[in-house]
Write a protein that holds these residues in place. Sequence first.
Motif, short mmCIF file in Angstrom:
data_model
loop_
_atom_site.label_atom_id
_atom_site.label_comp_id
_atom_site.label_asym_id
_atom_site.label_seq_id
_atom_site.Cartn_x
_atom_site.Cartn_y
_atom_site.Cartn_z
N LYS A 72 0.83 -1.21 0.00
CA LYS A 72 0.00 0.00 0.00
C LYS A 72 0.86 1.26 0.00
N SER A 73 1.98 1.24 0.71
CA SER A 73 2.86 2.41 0.70
C SER A 73 3.50 2.60 -0.68
N LEU A 74 3.88 1.50 -1.34
CA LEU A 74 4.42 1.60 -2.70
C LEU A 74 3.35 2.05 -3.68
N LEU A 75 2.10 1.68 -3.41
CA LEU A 75 0.98 2.07 -4.26
C LEU A 75 0.78 3.58 -4.23
N LYS A 76 0.95 4.18 -3.06
CA LYS A 76 0.83 5.64 -2.94
C LYS A 76 1.93 6.33 -3.74
N ASP A 77 3.14 5.74 -3.71
CA ASP A 77 4.26 6.33 -4.46
C ASP A 77 4.10 6.16 -5.97
N ALA A 78 3.37 5.13 -6.39
CA ALA A 78 3.21 4.85 -7.82
C ALA A 78 2.18 5.76 -8.48
N ASN A 79 1.40 6.49 -7.70
CA ASN A 79 0.39 7.42 -8.21
C ASN A 79 -0.64 6.73 -9.11
N ILE A 80 -1.14 5.61 -8.68
CA ILE A 80 -2.22 4.95 -9.40
C ILE A 80 -3.52 5.52 -8.86
N ALA A 81 -4.28 6.16 -9.73
CA ALA A 81 -5.49 6.86 -9.30
C ALA A 81 -6.63 5.88 -9.04
N ASN A 82 -7.48 6.25 -8.10
CA ASN A 82 -8.74 5.55 -7.81
C ASN A 82 -8.55 4.11 -7.34
#
Length: 138
Positions: A72-82
């Motif tokens: 989830k922390s890597l997901l925030k860094d990846a800027n995947i919307a929605n």
Amino acid sequence: MKNASEILTHLKYYPEFKKINTNITIERLINSLPLKLSKGIKFGYIKNQTLFFVLTHPVYKMEFEYNKSLIKSLLKDANIANVNDIKFFVTNVIERKEIINEERNFYQERSFGIFENFCKDESLRKKFEEIRKIIKNS
């Protein structure tokens, strides 16, 4: 004239290519995971604001659940919307491995099948002629 990379970069931002861009971003996210996690992922996709990872083996599911906060922390860094949630599952579809059933020549035939058949026994004579035919056809 524009070079190819400029054209591709320009086309990348068209709405028609949004899905491709999302898939590229998911691939980058998968590659940014630690090796013990990334090697267990077949592919990922987004559906209904949930990022799904399809795993290769049931053992990886426990590993992913354990490392969910990291992802989830890597997901925030990846800027995947929605994307609001992450789910993991193992597909029940078994991949078929391609079976190659062709005969392989492990050596280069050096003979041309030119020899005299002095055999007097008719069955052996036929066998030698079959061998000659195989050699000539190879």
